[in-house]
Write an enzyme that holds these catalytic residues in place. Structure first.
Site, PDB file in Angstrom:
ATOM      1  N   GLY A  58     -23.662  -9.915   2.405  1.00  0.00           N
ATOM      2  CA  GLY A  58     -24.893  -9.584   3.128  1.00  0.00           C
ATOM      3  C   GLY A  58     -25.172  -8.111   2.968  1.00  0.00           C
ATOM      4  N   GLU A  59     -26.429  -7.758   3.081  1.00  0.00           N
ATOM      5  CA  GLU A  59     -26.760  -6.350   2.961  1.00  0.00           C
ATOM      6  C   GLU A  59     -27.793  -5.991   4.012  1.00  0.00           C
ATOM      7  OE1 GLU A  59     -27.482  -4.914  -0.919  1.00  0.00           O
ATOM      8  OE2 GLU A  59     -27.911  -2.887  -0.183  1.00  0.00           O
ATOM      9  N   GLY A  60     -27.544  -4.912   4.702  1.00  0.00           N
ATOM     10  CA  GLY A  60     -28.493  -4.454   5.713  1.00  0.00           C
ATOM     11  C   GLY A  60     -28.835  -3.005   5.475  1.00  0.00           C
ATOM     12  N   TYR A  78     -27.740  -0.421   7.070  1.00  0.00           N
ATOM     13  CA  TYR A  78     -26.644   0.518   7.268  1.00  0.00           C
ATOM     14  C   TYR A  78     -25.351   0.131   6.578  1.00  0.00           C
ATOM     15  CZ  TYR A  78     -29.674   2.311  10.884  1.00  0.00           C
ATOM     16  OH  TYR A  78     -30.745   2.836  11.551  1.00  0.00           O
ATOM     17  N   VAL A 102     -21.840  -5.952   3.235  1.00  0.00           N
ATOM     18  CA  VAL A 102     -20.576  -6.635   3.494  1.00  0.00           C
ATOM     19  C   VAL A 102     -20.161  -7.436   2.267  1.00  0.00           C
ATOM     20  CG1 VAL A 102     -19.357  -8.227   5.003  1.00  0.00           C
ATOM     21  CG2 VAL A 102     -21.180  -6.800   5.919  1.00  0.00           C
ATOM     22  N   LYS A 146     -16.629  -4.079   4.946  1.00  0.00           N
ATOM     23  CA  LYS A 146     -17.932  -3.603   5.400  1.00  0.00           C
ATOM     24  C   LYS A 146     -18.090  -2.177   4.896  1.00  0.00           C
ATOM     25  CE  LYS A 146     -20.222  -2.900   9.920  1.00  0.00           C
ATOM     26  NZ  LYS A 146     -20.118  -3.308  11.335  1.00  0.00           N
ATOM     27  N   ASP A 150     -22.054  -4.813  24.535  1.00  0.00           N
ATOM     28  CA  ASP A 150     -23.023  -5.636  23.811  1.00  0.00           C
ATOM     29  C   ASP A 150     -22.457  -7.023  23.545  1.00  0.00           C
ATOM     30  OD1 ASP A 150     -25.536  -6.122  22.791  1.00  0.00           O
ATOM     31  OD2 ASP A 150     -25.054  -5.405  20.780  1.00  0.00           O
TER      32      ASP A 150
END
Lengths: 412, 422
Positions: free
Chosen positions: A75-77, A79, A82, A98, A194
């Site tokens: 996955g890529e976001g 910030y 992964v 990560k 959270d």
């Protein structure tokens, strides 16, 4: 080579890394779990100036780095990216890596969420808290967090997936794992701030792991102020909506109550579009709190504009609870109500939650191997999606905007 | 399900990675020192060789970058020009005189003292200052002050501690830089990776302050006869109060309260100074440190307090007491320690012992030329690790100017002490 002295201190001169350090990597399996680190051999460093022009810290970093191999991207976001990864000496041992992106726009160095995550996960080793196996930097100065591989996705996907059937024993097993995790972090004086079902990941053996410590902090000194702009709205306790800036584990406990209720009724327990609406939703269930049942409430920052003039409301009857969450029975309902006590002083703490009679009432919690679970590529991808989020900061900003609006009354 | 506090502490990175026996600590420092010394000698020699090679080319031009080859001036040799050593060492043709392990330790202690004063000057919370100091001490276990300049590192260590202790309230790096004499945002941010890597990404420092406060509150309960816990020897709250009064040499509550307040303040000062500026955190646990400080501030009262916790028959008792004693010996050996609280807390730090002065002076002659310009180094790493050593002239010039400016400025900030001796 004219340029070599000038460029020497870079952490990872090309061509010098793999073979020399691979041999050293063996004895050191989990850097974080060992008291003594085999320090990089000094003599070889000093006598081979061309090859190892590094400090001891850099060599130590290389030893860690060389234990792991990057695999496919999960996955890529904004910030972080992964990757799936594995141990170099045992490809069957999977990890998630990560890689924190280095944001050139970021003016203040390493971002706070990454620092907090590293800080707290390094201290908190528990079967139900995501395990930070190691941290290393790569040559471009990206920080890489090696986390345990949790291929079965988020807890939220599980209760939302209506193709999966589960019962009271399953809810009990999951709930207990969450309570254990929260008890452990509180015993270590850490607040998560959270907790929600998409911050809880599922391991290959079906055990749950609390993740995402980007908003965590240590218990404050009694006199210190903390922000009330934390915790995702659906899971945020009433005292934070009312602007309380002194709190302890009770705020996490409320979130746990929401997660357990969510598992029991398979929908978000409190659902709203705005912060203002959310407090109303909470009062719809528990009644409008007064000074009589929550001493001190009228001293909270936003009490005047939010609750003072609310018409009195009574809590919903037991029949409503039985109707809404038949899966957990009266004992489970009693636990949830204890976790969701409006007055934080009356709320159970994590230890009391673990001592509740729900755990010993029938049915017994489901055995881990029999817990229903999602699997396959989609769930693994979900882990990637979850880990790459470094979202809370953005959320916090949104929240603080709302809070500033709420603070309007105080400014006048 | 009852957790023992010792078990919890053993889970901490402070215990796992940052606790040492005295001999382990010495061995690690020896290794760091030897490694750094080898690097310094190598780099200074390379630097002089580069310089010698370039000399003919440079003879006509007035900038060292007059030719296109430039020798990677952004990071290496350019900085060397500002350090007095390379020329000197080259002229003598002899070995560079590097700091010894003991000298390195003196220098690091000096940096930590300066950091303590800086924290005071910036009015930072004690937690932030002490975390920054411990970051410095940890950093210099794996790095030498010959390699990384303590002044530069301390600013970054402070900012890191601020972020970790205050979260979003820490403020921006630019804000922090503006509070420091002549420091830019880049100066603050550039060395961060170097530091976090040496800290092994462990950011939690367990301080003894909270525990000290706990002891203080318990003692307050005792002198008010409110102590609720059961003692192992069956003493009642009234008995305990009488014994505490005896230990404090007072006869009434008001006097006891006043004395307790003074003892707490004194012990806190010991923790804020001697405990930070010695190896206490590496060698002892927070509980041992705070009890040692308390015993230095009030020996009789601490003995009384410990007796309420540990039965005299307990087999662990001699070991506990002797550990606290050896920690107390370490703390009281520091020159900041005074038997009674001093009115000018930091007065002792105004003058340096002669051997520290000597070591600081010697340091100026043995800095690693390749690691002095951290901002440029960091920028280089960020852009690309493999750079061909070519910088356009303007850039190189600007950098050189920046670097010289930065160095001058740091002299302005840290100068007075150095000037006295040089």
């Amino acid at each position: 080579m004219g340029m070599s002295p000038a460029l020497s201190p870079r952490p990872n001169p090309p061509g010098s890394n793999a073979p020399a350090n691979a041999a050293k990597a063996k004895p050191l399996v989990h850097l974080l779990n060992h008291k003594t680190v085999p320090s990089p051999s000094l003599t070889s460093a000093a006598t081979t100036p061309g090859g190892s022009d590094e400090g001891l810290a850099e060599e130590m970093n290389d030893v860690v780095k060389n234990q792991f191999v990057f695999g496919s991207r999960l996955g890529e976001g904004t910030y972080a990216t992964v990757y799936r990864g594995h141990y170099r000496d045992d490809p069957s041992k999977l990890v998630a890596i990560k890689k924190m992106k280095k944001n050139t726009e970021w003016q203040d160095g390493i971002n706070l969420d990454s620092l907090r995550e590293m800080k707290y996960l390094a201290e908190l080793h528990h079967p139900h808290v995501i395990n930070l196996i190691a941290v290393f930097t790569t040559k471009d100065e990206n920080i890489n967090l090696v986390l345990e591989h949790l291929p079965r996705g988020e807890l939220q996907d599980l209760w939302q997936d209506k193709s999966i059937a589960y019962g009271g024993a399953d809810v009990k097993a999951w709930s207990n794992m969450i309570c254990q995790a929260v008890w452990w972090i509180h015993e270590n004086f850490v607040l998560h701030r959270d907790i929600k079902s998409n911050n809880i990941l599922i391991a290959a053996d079906n055990s749950l792991k609390l993740a995402d410590f980007g908003l965590a902090r240590s218990f404050a000194n009694p006199e210190a102020d903390m922000t009330y702009n934390v915790i995702t709205r659906f899971y945020r306790p009433p005292e934070l909506f009312l602007g309380s800036s002194h709190y302890g584990g009770c705020v996490d406990v409320w979130s746990v109550g929401c997660v357990i209720a969510e598992l029991a009724c398979r929908e978000f327990f409190f659902w709203s579009n705005t912060d203002l609406e959310h407090l109303v939703k909470i009062c719809d269930v528990f009644g409008v709190p007064t000074e009589a049942d929550w001493p001190g409430i009228s001293k909270l920052r936003f009490w005047k504009e939010q609750l003072e003039n609310s018409p009195p409301k009574r809590p919903v009857p037991m029949s409503w609870w039985r109707n809404r969450m038949p899966l957990i029975g009266d004992a489970g309902i009693d636990l949830v109500k204890g976790l969701l006590a409006m007055d934080p002083v009356k709320r159970l703490d994590a230890k009391q939650a673990l001592e509740h009679h729900y755990w010993t009432a029938a049915p017994k919690p489901q055995k881990r191997e029999n817990l229903p679970a999602k699997g396959g590529k989609a769930a693994e991808k979900a882990m990637g999606e979850q880990l790459k989020r470094v979202g809370p900061e953005a959320d916090e900003e949104k929240m603080s905007k709302i809070a500033r609006k709420l603070d309007f009354g105080a400014m006048r | 399900m009852r957790l023992n506090e010792d078990d919890l502490y053993r889970q901490s990175t402070q215990y796992k990675h940052w606790s040492f026996t005295a001999s382990d600590l010495t061995r690690l420092r020896q290794k760091t020192n030897a490694h750094a010394a080898a690097q310094v000698k190598l780099h200074i020699a390379q630097d002089s060789a580069e310089r010698a090679k370039l000399a003919p080319l440079d003879s006509g031009a007035n900038t060292p970058n007059g030719t296109g080859t430039g020798t990677g001036s952004g990071t290496g040799s350019g900085t060397g020009a500002n350090t007095p050593v390379p020329g000197g060492a080259g002229d003598k043709g002899g070995e560079v005189d590097c700091l010894t392990m003991d000298e390195e330790k003196m220098v690091v202690d000096k940096f930590c003292e300066t950091a303590m004063k800086l924290g005071d000057f910036l009015k930072l919370q004690p937690d932030v200052t002490c975390t920054a100091i411990q970051f410095m001490r940890r950093f210099y276990l794996y790095n030498s002050p010959m390699t990384y300049d303590g002044t530069k590192m301390s600013k970054t260590a402070f900012f890191l501690a601020l972020k970790l202790e205050l979260g979003t309230r820490a403020g921006s790096a630019s804000d922090f830089a503006s509070r420091l004499p002549k420091t830019t945002r880049d100066d603050i941010v550039a060395p961060e990776y170097t530091i976090v890597q040496a800290l092994r990404f462990n950011f939690e420092v367990r301080h003894p302050f909270r525990g000290l406060k706990g002891v203080h509150l318990e003692l307050e309960d005792i002198i008010h006869a409110n102590y609720a816990s059961v003692t192992h020897d069956g003493r009642t709250p009234a008995d305990l109060r009488a014994d505490a009064f005896a230990a404090l040499q007072v006869t009434d509550e008001a006097a006891a309260e006043g004395k307790l307040g003074n003892i707490y303040a004194h012990a806190k000062d010991i923790l804020a100074m001697a405990a930070q500026l010695t190896d206490a955190y590496f060698l002892f646990t927070p509980a041992q440190i705070l009890l040692a400080a308390h015993s230095l501030a009030a020996p009789a009262l601490t003995a009384f307090y410990l007796a309420t916790k540990i039965p005299s028959s307990s087999p662990a008792r001699p070991r506990i007491l002797s550990t606290i004693q050896s920690c107390a010996d370490l703390l009281s050996s520091h020159r900041s320690f005074t038997k009674n609280p001093a009115p000018n807390k930091h007065g002792w730090a105004d003058t340096d012992p002669p051997e520290t002065k000597r070591a600081m002076k010697k340091l100026r002659g043995c800095k690693d030329p390749t690691t002095q310009d951290l901002v440029a180094l960091n920028a280089g790493r960020k852009r690309d690790v493999v750079r061909d050593g070519e910088l356009d002239e303007g850039k190189a010039k600007r950098r050189k100017l920046n670097r010289e400016k930065a160095e001058k400025e740091s002299d302005a900030f840290w100068g007075p002490e150095l000037k006295k001796e040089g």
